[in-house]
Design an enzyme around this catalytic site. Structure first.
Site, mmCIF file in Angstrom:
data_model
loop_
_atom_site.group_PDB
_atom_site.id
_atom_site.type_symbol
_atom_site.label_atom_id
_atom_site.label_comp_id
_atom_site.label_asym_id
_atom_site.label_seq_id
_atom_site.Cartn_x
_atom_site.Cartn_y
_atom_site.Cartn_z
ATOM 1 N N CYS A 72 -9.771 -7.957 -29.287
ATOM 2 C CA CYS A 72 -9.034 -6.514 -28.611
ATOM 3 C C CYS A 72 -7.923 -7.238 -27.739
ATOM 4 C CB CYS A 72 -10.020 -6.150 -27.689
ATOM 5 S SG CYS A 72 -9.825 -4.740 -26.826
ATOM 6 N N GLN A 196 -11.698 -5.857 -9.271
ATOM 7 C CA GLN A 196 -10.489 -5.231 -10.241
ATOM 8 C C GLN A 196 -10.438 -5.793 -11.560
ATOM 9 O OE1 GLN A 196 -9.637 -2.416 -9.541
ATOM 10 N NE2 GLN A 196 -9.635 -2.279 -7.107
ATOM 11 N N ASN A 289 -11.851 1.950 -0.112
ATOM 12 C CA ASN A 289 -11.741 1.841 -1.701
ATOM 13 C C ASN A 289 -12.909 2.367 -2.456
ATOM 14 O OD1 ASN A 289 -10.597 1.137 -4.275
ATOM 15 N ND2 ASN A 289 -11.411 -1.121 -4.130
ATOM 16 N N CYS A 316 -8.851 5.265 -7.440
ATOM 17 C CA CYS A 316 -8.402 5.358 -8.965
ATOM 18 C C CYS A 316 -8.449 6.487 -9.406
ATOM 19 C CB CYS A 316 -9.499 4.365 -9.607
ATOM 20 S SG CYS A 316 -11.252 4.960 -9.351
#
Length: 357
Positions: A72, A196, A289, A316
Protein backbone atom coordinates in the site's frame (compact mmCIF):
# COMPACT_ATOMS: atom_id res chain seq x y z
CA UNK A 1 -6.25 10.46 -5.74
CA UNK A 2 -5.25 11.72 -9.17
CA UNK A 3 -5.90 15.35 -8.21
CA UNK A 4 -2.64 17.36 -8.21
CA UNK A 5 -1.46 17.82 -4.66
CA UNK A 6 -1.49 21.63 -4.72
CA UNK A 7 -5.16 21.40 -5.71
CA UNK A 8 -5.87 18.99 -2.87
CA UNK A 9 -4.42 21.47 -0.37
CA UNK A 10 -6.31 24.40 -1.86
CA UNK A 11 -9.59 22.47 -1.86
CA UNK A 12 -9.14 21.42 1.75
CA UNK A 13 -8.30 24.96 2.84
CA UNK A 14 -11.43 26.24 1.07
CA UNK A 15 -13.56 23.51 2.69
CA UNK A 16 -12.31 24.36 6.17
CA UNK A 17 -12.68 28.11 5.64
CA UNK A 18 -16.27 27.70 4.41
CA UNK A 19 -17.14 25.52 7.40
CA UNK A 20 -15.87 28.13 9.87
CA UNK A 21 -16.89 31.32 8.08
CA UNK A 22 -20.15 31.82 9.99
CA UNK A 23 -18.44 31.53 13.39
CA UNK A 24 -15.11 33.11 12.44
CA UNK A 25 -15.37 35.40 9.39
CA UNK A 26 -12.19 37.27 10.41
CA UNK A 27 -9.96 34.25 11.12
CA UNK A 28 -6.38 34.68 9.93
CA UNK A 29 -5.58 31.55 7.94
CA UNK A 30 -1.93 30.53 7.76
CA UNK A 31 -0.47 28.60 4.85
CA UNK A 32 -1.48 24.91 5.02
CA UNK A 33 1.01 22.44 6.46
CA UNK A 34 1.69 20.01 3.63
CA UNK A 35 2.44 16.31 3.92
CA UNK A 36 4.43 13.86 1.87
CA UNK A 37 2.06 12.73 -0.87
CA UNK A 38 2.71 9.01 -0.21
CA UNK A 39 4.44 6.84 2.36
CA UNK A 40 3.13 9.02 5.17
CA UNK A 41 1.07 6.67 7.35
CA UNK A 42 2.84 5.33 10.45
CA UNK A 43 0.20 2.76 11.34
CA UNK A 44 -1.31 -0.15 9.39
CA UNK A 45 -4.56 -1.72 10.62
CA UNK A 46 -4.92 -4.76 8.38
CA UNK A 47 -7.51 -7.51 8.25
CA UNK A 48 -5.81 -10.92 8.06
CA UNK A 49 -7.42 -12.92 5.25
CA UNK A 50 -6.56 -15.80 2.96
CA UNK A 51 -5.78 -19.15 4.55
CA UNK A 52 -3.21 -20.48 7.00
CA UNK A 53 -0.73 -21.37 4.24
CA UNK A 54 -1.17 -18.13 2.30
CA UNK A 55 -2.40 -15.39 4.64
CA UNK A 56 -3.09 -11.92 3.28
CA UNK A 57 -3.05 -8.58 5.08
CA UNK A 58 -5.22 -5.71 3.93
CA UNK A 59 -8.99 -5.45 3.61
CA UNK A 60 -11.94 -7.67 2.76
CA UNK A 61 -13.81 -7.57 -0.55
CA UNK A 62 -17.59 -7.66 -1.03
CA UNK A 63 -17.52 -11.43 -0.39
CA UNK A 64 -15.49 -10.93 2.78
CA UNK A 65 -12.41 -12.47 1.17
CA UNK A 66 -8.97 -10.98 1.80
CA UNK A 67 -7.39 -8.40 -0.52
CA UNK A 68 -3.65 -8.12 0.11
CA UNK A 69 -2.37 -4.54 0.53
CA UNK A 70 1.13 -5.13 1.83
CA UNK A 71 2.50 -2.76 -0.85
CA UNK A 72 0.00 0.00 0.00
CA UNK A 73 1.41 3.34 -1.14
CA UNK A 74 0.32 5.38 1.90
CA UNK A 75 2.28 3.25 4.40
CA UNK A 76 5.69 4.37 5.63
CA UNK A 77 8.64 2.45 4.13
CA UNK A 78 9.40 0.92 7.55
CA UNK A 79 5.98 -0.75 7.48
CA UNK A 80 6.28 -1.94 3.88
CA UNK A 81 9.67 -3.49 4.67
CA UNK A 82 8.27 -5.33 7.71
CA UNK A 83 5.13 -6.83 6.18
CA UNK A 84 6.72 -9.88 4.45
CA UNK A 85 8.33 -11.10 7.68
CA UNK A 86 5.08 -10.59 9.59
CA UNK A 87 3.01 -12.50 7.03
CA UNK A 88 5.61 -15.29 7.07
CA UNK A 89 5.43 -15.38 10.89
CA UNK A 90 1.63 -15.70 10.80
CA UNK A 91 1.92 -18.65 8.40
CA UNK A 92 4.77 -20.37 10.26
CA UNK A 93 2.98 -20.04 13.60
CA UNK A 94 -0.10 -21.76 12.19
CA UNK A 95 -2.42 -18.84 12.85
CA UNK A 96 -5.57 -19.43 10.82
CA UNK A 97 -7.07 -16.21 9.40
CA UNK A 98 -10.52 -15.52 10.82
CA UNK A 99 -13.25 -16.43 8.34
CA UNK A 100 -15.99 -13.82 8.80
CA UNK A 101 -18.57 -15.88 6.91
CA UNK A 102 -17.95 -19.09 8.85
CA UNK A 103 -16.99 -17.40 12.13
CA UNK A 104 -13.90 -19.51 12.71
CA UNK A 105 -10.16 -19.01 12.74
CA UNK A 106 -7.47 -17.59 15.04
CA UNK A 107 -6.23 -14.18 13.89
CA UNK A 108 -8.45 -11.26 12.94
CA UNK A 109 -6.18 -8.25 12.53
CA UNK A 110 -2.55 -7.23 12.35
CA UNK A 111 -1.82 -3.72 13.66
CA UNK A 112 1.67 -2.30 13.14
CA UNK A 113 3.06 1.12 14.12
CA UNK A 114 6.43 2.55 13.06
CA UNK A 115 8.36 5.18 15.02
CA UNK A 116 10.36 8.00 13.38
CA UNK A 117 13.47 5.98 14.21
CA UNK A 118 12.11 2.92 12.38
CA UNK A 119 11.24 0.79 15.41
CA UNK A 120 8.01 -1.21 15.34
CA UNK A 121 5.06 -1.98 17.60
CA UNK A 122 3.25 -5.12 16.38
CA UNK A 123 -0.13 -6.31 17.67
CA UNK A 124 -1.76 -9.62 16.80
CA UNK A 125 -5.53 -9.42 17.33
CA UNK A 126 -6.74 -12.96 18.09
CA UNK A 127 -10.12 -14.57 18.53
CA UNK A 128 -8.85 -16.67 21.47
CA UNK A 129 -5.64 -17.31 23.38
CA UNK A 130 -5.30 -20.88 22.11
CA UNK A 131 -2.19 -19.99 20.07
CA UNK A 132 -0.66 -17.60 22.59
CA UNK A 133 2.11 -19.94 23.77
CA UNK A 134 3.02 -20.84 20.20
CA UNK A 135 3.38 -17.13 19.43
CA UNK A 136 5.57 -16.72 22.51
CA UNK A 137 7.71 -19.68 21.50
CA UNK A 138 8.27 -18.41 17.98
CA UNK A 139 8.66 -14.74 18.85
CA UNK A 140 12.50 -14.91 18.92
CA UNK A 141 12.37 -16.00 15.28
CA UNK A 142 10.34 -12.90 14.45
CA UNK A 143 12.73 -10.69 16.43
CA UNK A 144 15.63 -12.19 14.49
CA UNK A 145 13.88 -11.49 11.17
CA UNK A 146 12.82 -8.01 12.35
CA UNK A 147 15.56 -6.56 14.62
CA UNK A 148 13.60 -3.29 14.62
CA UNK A 149 10.70 -4.95 16.49
CA UNK A 150 10.53 -3.11 19.81
CA UNK A 151 7.11 -4.10 21.16
CA UNK A 152 4.91 -7.10 20.40
CA UNK A 153 1.55 -7.89 21.94
CA UNK A 154 -1.55 -10.04 21.59
CA UNK A 155 -4.98 -8.45 21.80
CA UNK A 156 -7.92 -10.71 22.67
CA UNK A 157 -11.02 -10.01 20.56
CA UNK A 158 -13.42 -12.97 20.93
CA UNK A 159 -16.63 -11.29 19.74
CA UNK A 160 -17.99 -11.40 16.21
CA UNK A 161 -18.53 -7.70 15.61
CA UNK A 162 -17.07 -4.92 13.51
CA UNK A 163 -14.60 -3.42 15.98
CA UNK A 164 -10.85 -3.57 15.62
CA UNK A 165 -9.78 -4.84 19.02
CA UNK A 166 -10.83 -6.14 22.42
CA UNK A 167 -10.08 -4.89 25.92
CA UNK A 168 -7.40 -7.40 26.97
CA UNK A 169 -3.82 -6.76 25.84
CA UNK A 170 -0.91 -9.11 26.59
CA UNK A 171 2.53 -7.58 25.99
CA UNK A 172 5.04 -10.23 24.91
CA UNK A 173 8.24 -8.19 24.95
CA UNK A 174 10.27 -6.60 27.73
CA UNK A 175 9.63 -3.19 26.20
CA UNK A 176 5.98 -2.17 26.50
CA UNK A 177 5.87 1.20 24.70
CA UNK A 178 7.11 2.50 21.37
CA UNK A 179 9.09 5.73 21.64
CA UNK A 180 7.98 8.32 19.08
CA UNK A 181 10.66 11.01 19.27
CA UNK A 182 9.55 14.37 17.85
CA UNK A 183 12.37 16.88 18.24
CA UNK A 184 13.12 17.35 21.93
CA UNK A 185 10.03 15.45 23.11
CA UNK A 186 9.77 11.68 23.20
CA UNK A 187 6.23 10.28 23.34
CA UNK A 188 5.79 6.76 24.67
CA UNK A 189 2.96 4.99 22.82
CA UNK A 190 1.44 1.85 24.36
CA UNK A 191 -0.38 -0.81 22.33
CA UNK A 192 -3.83 0.67 23.01
CA UNK A 193 -2.79 4.33 22.91
CA UNK A 194 -3.87 6.76 20.20
CA UNK A 195 -1.22 8.59 18.21
CA UNK A 196 -1.66 10.67 15.06
CA UNK A 197 -1.06 8.49 12.01
CA UNK A 198 1.09 11.02 10.12
CA UNK A 199 4.20 11.61 12.23
CA UNK A 200 5.66 14.54 10.30
CA UNK A 201 2.35 16.42 10.23
CA UNK A 202 1.69 15.63 13.90
CA UNK A 203 5.07 17.17 14.74
CA UNK A 204 4.07 20.30 12.79
CA UNK A 205 0.73 20.45 14.60
CA UNK A 206 2.43 20.23 18.00
CA UNK A 207 4.96 22.92 17.02
CA UNK A 208 2.15 25.28 16.01
CA UNK A 209 0.30 24.72 19.28
CA UNK A 210 3.58 25.24 21.18
CA UNK A 211 4.19 28.52 19.32
CA UNK A 212 0.72 29.76 20.26
CA UNK A 213 1.30 28.73 23.88
CA UNK A 214 4.61 30.60 23.98
CA UNK A 215 2.88 33.68 22.54
CA UNK A 216 0.08 33.49 25.13
CA UNK A 217 2.40 32.74 28.09
CA UNK A 218 -0.26 31.04 30.28
CA UNK A 219 0.35 30.31 33.94
CA UNK A 220 -1.53 26.99 33.66
CA UNK A 221 -2.44 24.60 30.83
CA UNK A 222 -5.23 22.01 30.67
CA UNK A 223 -5.11 19.45 27.86
CA UNK A 224 -8.42 17.64 27.35
CA UNK A 225 -8.53 14.43 25.29
CA UNK A 226 -4.76 14.46 25.76
CA UNK A 227 -3.98 10.96 24.46
CA UNK A 228 -0.31 10.17 25.14
CA UNK A 229 0.33 13.81 26.04
CA UNK A 230 1.45 15.22 22.69
CA UNK A 231 -0.02 18.69 23.16
CA UNK A 232 0.59 18.92 26.90
CA UNK A 233 4.26 17.95 26.63
CA UNK A 234 4.90 20.35 23.74
CA UNK A 235 2.83 23.27 25.07
CA UNK A 236 4.74 23.87 28.27
CA UNK A 237 6.11 27.44 28.16
CA UNK A 238 8.22 28.63 31.09
CA UNK A 239 5.28 30.76 32.29
CA UNK A 240 3.17 27.65 33.03
CA UNK A 241 3.53 26.31 36.55
CA UNK A 242 1.13 23.42 35.94
CA UNK A 243 0.29 21.39 32.84
CA UNK A 244 -2.49 18.87 33.34
CA UNK A 245 -3.78 16.31 30.85
CA UNK A 246 -7.03 14.33 30.91
CA UNK A 247 -7.80 11.24 28.82
CA UNK A 248 -10.26 8.36 29.27
CA UNK A 249 -7.71 5.73 28.15
CA UNK A 250 -5.67 4.48 31.11
CA UNK A 251 -3.11 3.06 28.68
CA UNK A 252 -2.58 6.49 27.10
CA UNK A 253 -2.34 8.21 30.49
CA UNK A 254 0.31 5.72 31.60
CA UNK A 255 2.25 6.50 28.43
CA UNK A 256 1.92 10.27 28.99
CA UNK A 257 3.21 9.99 32.56
CA UNK A 258 6.20 7.98 31.36
CA UNK A 259 6.97 10.57 28.69
CA UNK A 260 6.76 13.42 31.21
CA UNK A 261 9.16 11.59 33.51
CA UNK A 262 11.82 11.81 30.79
CA UNK A 263 11.68 15.64 30.72
CA UNK A 264 13.95 17.93 32.78
CA UNK A 265 10.97 19.34 34.73
CA UNK A 266 8.57 16.41 35.19
CA UNK A 267 6.93 17.84 38.31
CA UNK A 268 5.05 20.43 36.25
CA UNK A 269 3.06 17.69 34.49
CA UNK A 270 0.15 15.63 35.77
CA UNK A 271 -2.16 13.29 33.88
CA UNK A 272 -5.43 11.64 34.92
CA UNK A 273 -7.59 8.93 33.34
CA UNK A 274 -10.95 10.66 33.49
CA UNK A 275 -13.84 12.10 31.48
CA UNK A 276 -13.28 15.55 29.98
CA UNK A 277 -16.86 16.50 30.88
CA UNK A 278 -16.13 16.27 34.62
CA UNK A 279 -13.08 18.56 34.75
CA UNK A 280 -12.65 21.95 36.39
CA UNK A 281 -11.91 24.29 33.49
CA UNK A 282 -9.98 27.01 35.30
CA UNK A 283 -6.65 26.96 33.44
CA UNK A 284 -5.39 29.99 31.50
CA UNK A 285 -5.02 27.88 28.37
CA UNK A 286 -7.29 24.94 27.51
CA UNK A 287 -6.26 22.62 24.69
CA UNK A 288 -8.82 20.26 23.18
CA UNK A 289 -8.34 17.49 20.61
CA UNK A 290 -11.66 15.61 20.61
CA UNK A 291 -12.71 12.75 18.32
CA UNK A 292 -14.64 13.44 15.10
CA UNK A 293 -17.91 13.97 16.96
CA UNK A 294 -16.42 17.09 18.57
CA UNK A 295 -16.71 18.39 22.12
CA UNK A 296 -20.49 18.15 22.36
CA UNK A 297 -22.75 20.47 24.27
CA UNK A 298 -21.59 19.61 27.79
CA UNK A 299 -17.88 20.29 27.34
CA UNK A 300 -18.35 23.23 24.95
CA UNK A 301 -20.79 24.92 27.34
CA UNK A 302 -18.42 24.43 30.27
CA UNK A 303 -15.50 25.93 28.36
CA UNK A 304 -17.72 28.88 27.38
CA UNK A 305 -18.61 29.44 31.04
CA UNK A 306 -15.06 28.83 32.26
CA UNK A 307 -12.11 31.08 32.97
CA UNK A 308 -9.74 30.18 30.16
CA UNK A 309 -8.37 33.23 28.37
CA UNK A 310 -7.37 31.12 25.37
CA UNK A 311 -8.31 27.79 23.81
CA UNK A 312 -6.40 25.80 21.22
CA UNK A 313 -8.81 23.51 19.39
CA UNK A 314 -7.41 20.75 17.15
CA UNK A 315 -10.15 19.17 15.04
CA UNK A 316 -10.38 16.44 12.42
CA UNK A 317 -13.92 17.48 11.47
CA UNK A 318 -14.61 21.11 10.47
CA UNK A 319 -18.37 20.57 10.70
CA UNK A 320 -18.36 19.60 14.38
CA UNK A 321 -15.66 22.22 15.03
CA UNK A 322 -18.00 24.89 13.69
CA UNK A 323 -20.87 23.59 15.84
CA UNK A 324 -18.69 23.67 18.95
CA UNK A 325 -17.39 27.18 18.22
CA UNK A 326 -20.97 28.40 17.86
CA UNK A 327 -21.56 27.19 21.43
CA UNK A 328 -18.62 29.27 22.68
CA UNK A 329 -19.45 32.82 21.43
CA UNK A 330 -17.27 34.53 24.04
CA UNK A 331 -14.21 32.84 22.54
CA UNK A 332 -13.18 34.52 19.30
CA UNK A 333 -11.34 32.37 16.70
CA UNK A 334 -8.38 34.53 15.69
CA UNK A 335 -5.91 32.21 13.93
CA UNK A 336 -6.22 28.90 12.12
CA UNK A 337 -3.99 26.51 10.22
CA UNK A 338 -4.80 23.42 8.19
CA UNK A 339 -2.63 20.32 8.63
CA UNK A 340 -2.86 17.74 5.85
CA UNK A 341 -2.83 14.63 8.02
CA UNK A 342 -4.44 12.45 5.32
CA UNK A 343 -3.26 13.23 1.77
CA UNK A 344 -5.23 11.67 -1.09
CA UNK A 345 -8.44 11.97 0.97
CA UNK A 346 -10.93 14.74 1.74
CA UNK A 347 -10.18 14.53 5.48
CA UNK A 348 -8.60 17.56 7.13
CA UNK A 349 -7.06 18.51 10.47
CA UNK A 350 -7.50 22.12 11.57
CA UNK A 351 -5.97 23.90 14.56
CA UNK A 352 -7.64 27.10 15.77
CA UNK A 353 -6.53 29.60 18.37
CA UNK A 354 -9.45 31.12 20.32
CA UNK A 355 -9.22 34.24 22.46
CA UNK A 356 -11.80 35.35 25.02
CA UNK A 357 -13.47 38.57 23.97
Amino acid sequence: MGVPYHRQLADKQALAARALHAVGPDIRWAEPFASAESGYRNKAKWVVGGDEKNPSIGILDENREGIDLRRCGICEPALIDAFPALVDFIARTGLVPYDVNRRRGDIKYLIVTASPQGELLVRFVLRSLDRLEEIRRRLPDLQSALPQLAVASVNLHPEHKAVLEGDQEIVLTEQSTLLMRLGDVGLHVGPQSFFQTNTAVAAGLYRQAAAWAAQIAPTSVLDLYCGVGGFALHCAPASANTIHGVEVSADAVSSARRSAADLPDPDRFTFDADDAATQRLDADLVIVNPPRRGLGATVADRIEAGAARHVVYSSCNPATLATDLARMPSLNPVEAKLFDMFPQTTHVEVAVLLERR
